[in-house]
Design a protein around this motif. Sequence first.
Motif, PDB file in Angstrom:
ATOM      1  N   CYS A  60     -10.103 -17.035  10.164  1.00  0.00           N
ATOM      2  CA  CYS A  60      -9.340 -15.969  10.809  1.00  0.00           C
ATOM      3  C   CYS A  60      -8.478 -15.258   9.775  1.00  0.00           C
ATOM      4  N   ALA A  61      -8.044 -14.057  10.119  1.00  0.00           N
ATOM      5  CA  ALA A  61      -7.088 -13.287   9.318  1.00  0.00           C
ATOM      6  C   ALA A  61      -6.465 -12.258  10.244  1.00  0.00           C
ATOM      7  N   ALA A  62      -5.233 -11.847   9.916  1.00  0.00           N
ATOM      8  CA  ALA A  62      -4.527 -10.865  10.750  1.00  0.00           C
ATOM      9  C   ALA A  62      -4.135  -9.661   9.903  1.00  0.00           C
ATOM     10  N   LEU A  63      -4.085  -8.496  10.533  1.00  0.00           N
ATOM     11  CA  LEU A  63      -3.692  -7.260   9.861  1.00  0.00           C
ATOM     12  C   LEU A  63      -2.472  -6.677  10.568  1.00  0.00           C
ATOM     13  N   TYR A  64      -1.383  -6.526   9.812  1.00  0.00           N
ATOM     14  CA  TYR A  64      -0.142  -5.948  10.353  1.00  0.00           C
ATOM     15  C   TYR A  64       0.137  -4.631   9.629  1.00  0.00           C
ATOM     16  N   PRO A  65      -0.117  -3.499  10.277  1.00  0.00           N
ATOM     17  CA  PRO A  65       0.047  -2.199   9.608  1.00  0.00           C
ATOM     18  C   PRO A  65       1.526  -1.800   9.458  1.00  0.00           C
ATOM     19  N   TYR A  66       1.782  -1.089   8.359  1.00  0.00           N
ATOM     20  CA  TYR A  66       3.055  -0.394   8.127  1.00  0.00           C
ATOM     21  C   TYR A  66       2.702   1.057   7.833  1.00  0.00           C
ATOM     22  N   PRO A  67       2.409   1.826   8.876  1.00  0.00           N
ATOM     23  CA  PRO A  67       1.865   3.180   8.674  1.00  0.00           C
ATOM     24  C   PRO A  67       2.808   4.098   7.919  1.00  0.00           C
ATOM     25  N   GLU A  68       4.119   3.877   8.046  1.00  0.00           N
ATOM     26  CA  GLU A  68       5.056   4.752   7.335  1.00  0.00           C
ATOM     27  C   GLU A  68       4.915   4.613   5.829  1.00  0.00           C
ATOM     28  N   ALA A  69       4.429   3.433   5.367  1.00  0.00           N
ATOM     29  CA  ALA A  69       4.216   3.205   3.939  1.00  0.00           C
ATOM     30  C   ALA A  69       2.739   3.270   3.578  1.00  0.00           C
ATOM     31  N   PHE A  97      -6.928  -7.741  -6.169  1.00  0.00           N
ATOM     32  CA  PHE A  97      -5.496  -7.608  -5.894  1.00  0.00           C
ATOM     33  C   PHE A  97      -4.712  -7.662  -7.213  1.00  0.00           C
ATOM     34  N   ALA A  98      -3.574  -7.027  -7.226  1.00  0.00           N
ATOM     35  CA  ALA A  98      -2.686  -7.039  -8.398  1.00  0.00           C
ATOM     36  C   ALA A  98      -1.288  -7.449  -7.946  1.00  0.00           C
ATOM     37  N   GLN A  99      -0.625  -8.241  -8.787  1.00  0.00           N
ATOM     38  CA  GLN A  99       0.705  -8.723  -8.429  1.00  0.00           C
ATOM     39  C   GLN A  99       1.741  -7.621  -8.617  1.00  0.00           C
ATOM     40  N   VAL A 100       2.683  -7.545  -7.670  1.00  0.00           N
ATOM     41  CA  VAL A 100       3.776  -6.577  -7.753  1.00  0.00           C
ATOM     42  C   VAL A 100       5.082  -7.306  -7.439  1.00  0.00           C
ATOM     43  N   ASP A 101       6.185  -6.644  -7.712  1.00  0.00           N
ATOM     44  CA  ASP A 101       7.503  -7.199  -7.400  1.00  0.00           C
ATOM     45  C   ASP A 101       7.747  -7.131  -5.890  1.00  0.00           C
ATOM     46  N   PRO A 102       8.437  -8.108  -5.301  1.00  0.00           N
ATOM     47  CA  PRO A 102       8.722  -8.042  -3.865  1.00  0.00           C
ATOM     48  C   PRO A 102       9.428  -6.767  -3.430  1.00  0.00           C
ATOM     49  N   ASP A 103      10.108  -6.114  -4.356  1.00  0.00           N
ATOM     50  CA  ASP A 103      10.768  -4.854  -3.998  1.00  0.00           C
ATOM     51  C   ASP A 103       9.761  -3.777  -3.611  1.00  0.00           C
ATOM     52  N   TRP A 104       8.481  -3.971  -3.970  1.00  0.00           N
ATOM     53  CA  TRP A 104       7.432  -3.002  -3.603  1.00  0.00           C
ATOM     54  C   TRP A 104       7.231  -2.964  -2.089  1.00  0.00           C
ATOM     55  N   LEU A 105       7.522  -4.050  -1.396  1.00  0.00           N
ATOM     56  CA  LEU A 105       7.206  -4.183   0.024  1.00  0.00           C
ATOM     57  C   LEU A 105       7.828  -3.061   0.849  1.00  0.00           C
ATOM     58  N   PRO A 106       7.166  -2.645   1.920  1.00  0.00           N
ATOM     59  CA  PRO A 106       7.779  -1.684   2.851  1.00  0.00           C
ATOM     60  C   PRO A 106       9.124  -2.227   3.349  1.00  0.00           C
ATOM     61  N   GLU A 107      10.033  -1.343   3.635  1.00  0.00           N
ATOM     62  CA  GLU A 107      11.380  -1.771   3.998  1.00  0.00           C
ATOM     63  C   GLU A 107      11.378  -2.744   5.180  1.00  0.00           C
ATOM     64  N   ALA A 108      10.578  -2.453   6.175  1.00  0.00           N
ATOM     65  CA  ALA A 108      10.552  -3.325   7.355  1.00  0.00           C
ATOM     66  C   ALA A 108      10.079  -4.729   7.000  1.00  0.00           C
ATOM     67  N   LYS A 116      10.255  -6.029   3.881  1.00  0.00           N
ATOM     68  CA  LYS A 116      11.185  -6.592   2.895  1.00  0.00           C
ATOM     69  C   LYS A 116      12.341  -7.312   3.601  1.00  0.00           C
ATOM     70  N   ARG A 117      12.737  -6.785   4.761  1.00  0.00           N
ATOM     71  CA  ARG A 117      13.840  -7.408   5.491  1.00  0.00           C
ATOM     72  C   ARG A 117      13.460  -8.800   5.996  1.00  0.00           C
ATOM     73  N   LYS A 118      12.157  -9.039   6.171  1.00  0.00           N
ATOM     74  CA  LYS A 118      11.706 -10.347   6.667  1.00  0.00           C
ATOM     75  C   LYS A 118      11.243 -11.266   5.536  1.00  0.00           C
ATOM     76  N   TYR A 119      11.309 -10.795   4.308  1.00  0.00           N
ATOM     77  CA  TYR A 119      10.842 -11.595   3.164  1.00  0.00           C
ATOM     78  C   TYR A 119      11.725 -12.831   2.995  1.00  0.00           C
ATOM     79  N   ASN A 120      11.084 -14.006   2.855  1.00  0.00           N
ATOM     80  CA  ASN A 120      11.800 -15.267   2.668  1.00  0.00           C
ATOM     81  C   ASN A 120      11.970 -15.527   1.175  1.00  0.00           C
ATOM     82  N   TRP A 121      13.162 -15.256   0.663  1.00  0.00           N
ATOM     83  CA  TRP A 121      13.383 -15.412  -0.780  1.00  0.00           C
ATOM     84  C   TRP A 121      13.342 -16.878  -1.198  1.00  0.00           C
TER      85      TRP A 121
END
Length: 446
Positions: A352-361, A416-427, A429-434
């Motif tokens: 299984c896999a899930a897709l969660y869109p962030y259309p604004e980004a 895939f290429a690695q990026v900094d967590p700051d790349w994440l869409p704002e919505a 990023k707020r849920k990112y578990n540091w």
Amino acid sequence: MSLVFPHTFVPWFRAVAPYIHKYRGNTFVVGVTGELIAAGKLNAFVQDLAILHAMGIKLVLVHGFRPQVNEQLAAKGQTSRYHRGTRITDAVTLDCAQEAAGQLRFEIEAAFSQGLPNTPMANATVRVVSGNFLTARPIGIVDGVDYMHSGVVRRVDSAAMRRAIDIGATVLLSPFGFSPTGEAFNLTMEEVATATAVALQADKLLFLTEIAGIQEDPKDPDSAIDTELALADAKRLLAALPPPNQPTDLAFYLQYCVKACEGGVERSHILPLAVDGAILQEVFTHDGIGTMVVDEKLESVHEATADDVGGILQLIEPFERDGTLVRRERTEIERDIANYTVIEHDGVIFGCAALYPYPEARTAEMAALTVSPQVQSQGDGERLLKRIEQRARSLGLDSIFVLTTRTMHWFIKRGFAQVDPDWLPEARKRKYNWDRRSQVLVKKLG
């Protein structure tokens, strides 16, 4: 005292459980060659059938007797004669076939009557029913060759057979049929098993044979066995193979599997008699051990529905427990079920896999990518990734991203290429578990 290892036995038994539920009440027709009996494998084979019977599977067993008839003929100074792979049955051969069939039926019934303690037959009660279930007619003269007492199935008394298996008996058929005038005809095990499976509309037809199955490359005898053949592919392959003259020819059993599936039998199988427990491995494991011919591919990749929630939970639970995946509650999966894509094989979810869109980004997260350990390294992860990418493209998104702590290299190998967590869409990023320190990887969608 035997040792039991819960860390291997319990997961194995749980993995088998969906098949036990699925096949209870199903009807299996099993065709076994005389070579298996001649090789001394009858007792182990019958024990396996008794296990199927105990699990509520209805059984019809059809035995062959080629080597036994040949042995009887040799003892009488006669030779076996065949044309196009079918025995020519004169009066002497018919007598030999009747003697061989009587002896084999006695041995098979004796094997089913075992009940020794500390064996798979302990506490087993398998009643065997035989009878004149088959009406036959002569083959006649073909290519100028008179087949004499060799025949083909004219009719199967499926109603009488169904009554027997519905009360829990195992029906045992010898490859003999009788005409309305009482004349006996020698039939082939393969034709009897196929005609019986079609008449009963059996759920499975299984042949225990001298060959291991159908190779992925029939021209290369060392190539891997093709564990699943769609009926259309099997028919194309059959048309490309030379006509069979003996049971070891690839087309010999394949032709009966195709005929069975065309006649309404859901699945037909070619299994190697040389492998101990072949029928159990075929029925109760994901890929089986031989070749299965089906009307359509059993494995499907599709968007999940509410009916798939339980299967998804069962699949991801071990990975949540060991920390590979973030824990998800059932209510969360039920709420988001439309986001999930699953790989289902024979009614069981293996990925299984899930897709969660962030259309604004113009991006989306792929989450909960999971493949059962039973089928890892078989490409299911790539199939899920491809479907998720298709879903993201259809939404007009430019990329997908994942958060992972343990499988970074798998994703990098797939673009895939690695990026900094700051790349994440704002919505997101707020849920990112540091504290979890997940790696963020992005794939551009071309």
